[in-house]
Scaffold this motif. Structure first.
Motif, PDB file in Angstrom:
ATOM      1  N   SER A  58       0.872  -1.179   0.000  1.00 27.87           N
ATOM      2  CA  SER A  58       0.000   0.000   0.000  1.00 27.87           C
ATOM      3  C   SER A  58       0.903   1.220   0.000  1.00 27.87           C
TER       4      SER A  58
ATOM      5  N   VAL B  80      -0.368  -3.206  -7.873  1.00 25.42           N
ATOM      6  CA  VAL B  80      -1.676  -2.604  -7.549  1.00 25.42           C
ATOM      7  C   VAL B  80      -1.463  -1.347  -6.691  1.00 25.42           C
ATOM      8  N   ALA B  81      -0.511  -1.436  -5.748  1.00 26.46           N
ATOM      9  CA  ALA B  81      -0.180  -0.268  -4.923  1.00 26.46           C
ATOM     10  C   ALA B  81       0.345   0.876  -5.800  1.00 26.46           C
TER      11      ALA B  81
ATOM     12  N   GLU C  15      -0.281   1.371  -8.956  1.00 29.47           N
ATOM     13  CA  GLU C  15      -1.420   1.876  -9.744  1.00 29.47           C
ATOM     14  C   GLU C  15      -2.243   2.864  -8.920  1.00 29.47           C
ATOM     15  N   LYS C  16      -2.520   2.492  -7.657  1.00 33.64           N
ATOM     16  CA  LYS C  16      -3.330   3.362  -6.790  1.00 33.64           C
ATOM     17  C   LYS C  16      -2.578   4.642  -6.422  1.00 33.64           C
ATOM     18  N   ALA C  17      -1.276   4.496  -6.089  1.00 31.42           N
ATOM     19  CA  ALA C  17      -0.485   5.652  -5.641  1.00 31.42           C
ATOM     20  C   ALA C  17      -0.319   6.688  -6.751  1.00 31.42           C
ATOM     21  N   THR C  18      -0.233   6.217  -8.014  1.00 35.11           N
ATOM     22  CA  THR C  18       0.008   7.147  -9.126  1.00 35.11           C
ATOM     23  C   THR C  18      -1.278   7.486  -9.875  1.00 35.11           C
ATOM     24  N   ASN C  19      -2.340   6.717  -9.565  1.00 41.56           N
ATOM     25  CA  ASN C  19      -3.603   6.874 -10.278  1.00 41.56           C
ATOM     26  C   ASN C  19      -3.379   6.730 -11.791  1.00 41.56           C
ATOM     27  N   ASN C  20      -2.501   5.793 -12.142  1.00 43.44           N
ATOM     28  CA  ASN C  20      -2.108   5.636 -13.543  1.00 43.44           C
ATOM     29  C   ASN C  20      -1.904   4.145 -13.829  1.00 43.44           C
ATOM     30  N   ALA C  21      -2.993   3.491 -14.211  1.00 43.83           N
ATOM     31  CA  ALA C  21      -2.961   2.031 -14.394  1.00 43.83           C
ATOM     32  C   ALA C  21      -2.032   1.630 -15.535  1.00 43.83           C
TER      33      ALA C  21
END
Length: 389
Positions: free
Chosen positions: A101, A135-136, A138-144
Motif C-alpha cells: 500500500s 496494484v499499490a 497503480e493506486k499511488a500514481t492513479n495511472n494504471a
C-alpha cells in the motif's frame, strides 16, 4: 589456496561492502573506481557536487572477487548491509521496498566494472514489482497504464537477463518480443506502437510473459522483492565470467581479479506521461567537437527505449521547446559536470513529471578531430590549462 580463500572470507565479513549515496551525501567518491566501478564512483561524485541523483548503493568489486573465490557465495555481512542501503533509499524517497500500500520503492540494478565492457549484464528496471505492489503503484500514481507497463517491462528484463529466457537456436526473435507481436496482431490486426497499448493490454502481457517464464524455465516468476534483488546481483556477478566478457578482457589485458560492482538505484520514471522522458547526451558533439549539447531523448519513455530502437528518439535540442524548465536544468548540469570533471561527459538522464534526474556520467568517447577541438576550446574557456590539454 584454500587457506587464502578462508582468510579472504574473514576479512570480508567485517569489511564495508556496500557504499550508499543520496541526498547530497555519499560514502564513496569519483576516485574509487577500483572498488566501486566506474558507474558507482561517478554516481557518488555527482551526488557530492549537488547534482540531482536518485539515491542508491554500490555492492563493491570485492564481493565479486569473494563470490568466485568461495563457490559463488556471498560474504556474511552483505545482506544486512544491503538492507541498510535499501532503508537509506526508503528514507530519502519516502517509499517502501515491496510495499503493498502507498508508493512502493522500485529499483534499477546495473553492472559496474571499472570501464564499460561488452558482455556485462544489462540493466534491470522496476525491480521490486510483484502482483501486490503493482496494484499499490497503480493506486499511488492513479495511472494504471504506467503501473502495468512498468511490471511488464520488469518481467521481460528480469526474465531475459536473470532467468535466461532468450532466443533458442533456430528462433529469429527474442521470445518476449514474439509474445508482444502475436498479441498485437491478435488484438489490433497488425503492428501498433508500444505506447498505444492500454493498461488492459499490459496486464494481459504480464500474464503471457509469466506463462512464458514458467514454460521456458520450469519455475514461477519470483514474487519476493528480496529474492528478485539477490537474483539480479547474482546475474551481474555471473556476467563477469561470461564468454563475451572473458574474450574482451583477454584482448585488452584486463585482469579477471578486478571484478565488477553492482549498482542498485531508486527508480525514477520517464514513462509517466507527456511531462516525462529519458535521454542520453554528450556535453559537446563527440564527432566534430562543436560546443553543442548533443544527444537524443524520448517523451514518455524509460531509459532503455532510447537506445533500444523501438521508437525513434528526437534530438536533445528539441527538449527546449517541449520541457523548457528541464532543459534549462540540464544546461546547468552540463556546465557543472564539465567544470568538475574537466572533460566532455557522456550522460544519461530522466525527467519525471518535469523534474530532472541524473543517472550516469562518464568521460565521453570522441573522434581524434573532436578531441583536438575539445582540448583547444576548453583551454580557451579556462576549464583546463595547456599542460592538461
Amino acid at each position: 589456496m584454500a587457506k587464502k580463500t578462508q582468510s579472504h572470507s574473514k576479512t570480508t565479513k567485517s569489511t564495508k561492502v556496500v557504499y550508499t549515496w543520496g541526498d547530497g551525501k555519499a560514502d564513496g567518491n569519483g576516485s574509487m573506481k577500483a572498488l566501486l566501478g566506474g558507474k558507482g564512483a561517478n554516481l557518488a561524485e555527482m551526488t557530492r557536487i549537488g547534482l540531482p541523483v536518485p539515491p542508491g548503493f554500490t555492492v563493491t568489486t570485492e564481493v565479486c572477487t569473494y563470490y568466485y573465490a568461495n563457490k559463488r557465495t556471498y560474504p556474511a555481512s552483505l545482506q544486512a548491509q544491503m538492507e541498510a542501503g535499501v532503508a537509506n533509499m526508503e528514507k530519502i524517497m519516502g517509499t517502501k521496498f515491496g510495499a503493498t500500500s502507498g508508493m512502493p520503492l522500485l529499483v534499477a540494478v546495473r553492472s559496474g566494472a571499472r570501464d564499460s565492457m561488452p558482455g556485462m549484464m544489462d540493466t534491470i528496471l522496476n525491480l521490486g514489482l510483484n502482483d501486490q505492489s503493482v496494484v499499490a503503484l497503480e493506486k499511488a500514481t492513479n495511472n494504471a497504464r504506467f503501473a502495468w507497463d512498468c511490471y511488464r517491462r520488469f518481467i521481460q528484463m528480469y526474465g531475459d537477463v536473470v532467468l535466461g529466457v532468450q532466443k533458442r537456436e533456430g528462433e529469429d526473435h527474442e521470445p518476449f518480443e514474439t509474445v508482444i507481436e502475436e498479441f498485437k496482431h491478435e488484438k489490433y490486426d497488425g503492428d501498433v506502437e508500444d505506447s498505444a497499448l492500454t493498461a488492459g493490454d499490459q496486464q494481459e502481457l504480464v500474464k503471457r510473459f509469466k506463462a512464458l517464464v514458467k514454460e521456458r524455465t520450469g519455475r514461477v516468476f519470483p514474487n519476493d522483492p528480496w529474492e528478485q534483488l539477490r537474483g539480479a546481483a547474482g546475474a551481474v556477478f555471473s556476467s563477469w565470467m561470461n564468454d563475451r566478457a572473458i574474450v574482451y578482457r583477454r584482448k585488452y589485458n584486463i585482469p579477471a581479479e578486478w571484478g565488477t560492482a553492482v549498482n542498485v538505484q531508486a527508480m525514477v520514471f520517464g514513462n509517466t506521461g507527456s511531462k516525462s522522458g529519458s535521454g542520453v547526451a554528450f556535453t559537446r558533439n563527440p564527432a566534430n567537437g562543436v560546443d553543442e549539447f548533443y544527444g537524443e531523448f524520448l517523451i514518455n519513455a524509460q531509459g532503455e527505449d532510447v537506445v533500444a530502437g523501438v521508437r525513434t528518439p528526437e534530438p536533445v535540442s528539441k527538449l527546449k521547446a517541449v520541457m523548457p524548465e528541464s532543459f534549462a536544468q540540464l544546461m546547468k548540469v552540463r556546465q557543472t559536470l564539465e567544470k568538475h570533471f574537466k572533460d566532455v561527459q557522456d550522460i544519461e538522464f530522466t525527467v519525471q513529471e518535469g523534474k530532472l534526474y541524473m543517472l550516469q556520467t562518464r568521460n565521453g568517447k570522441r573522434t581524434a578531430a573532436a578531441a583536438l577541438k575539445f582540448a583547444a576550446d576548453m583551454v580557451k574557456e579556462k576549464l583546463i590549462d595547456w599542460e592538461t590539454a
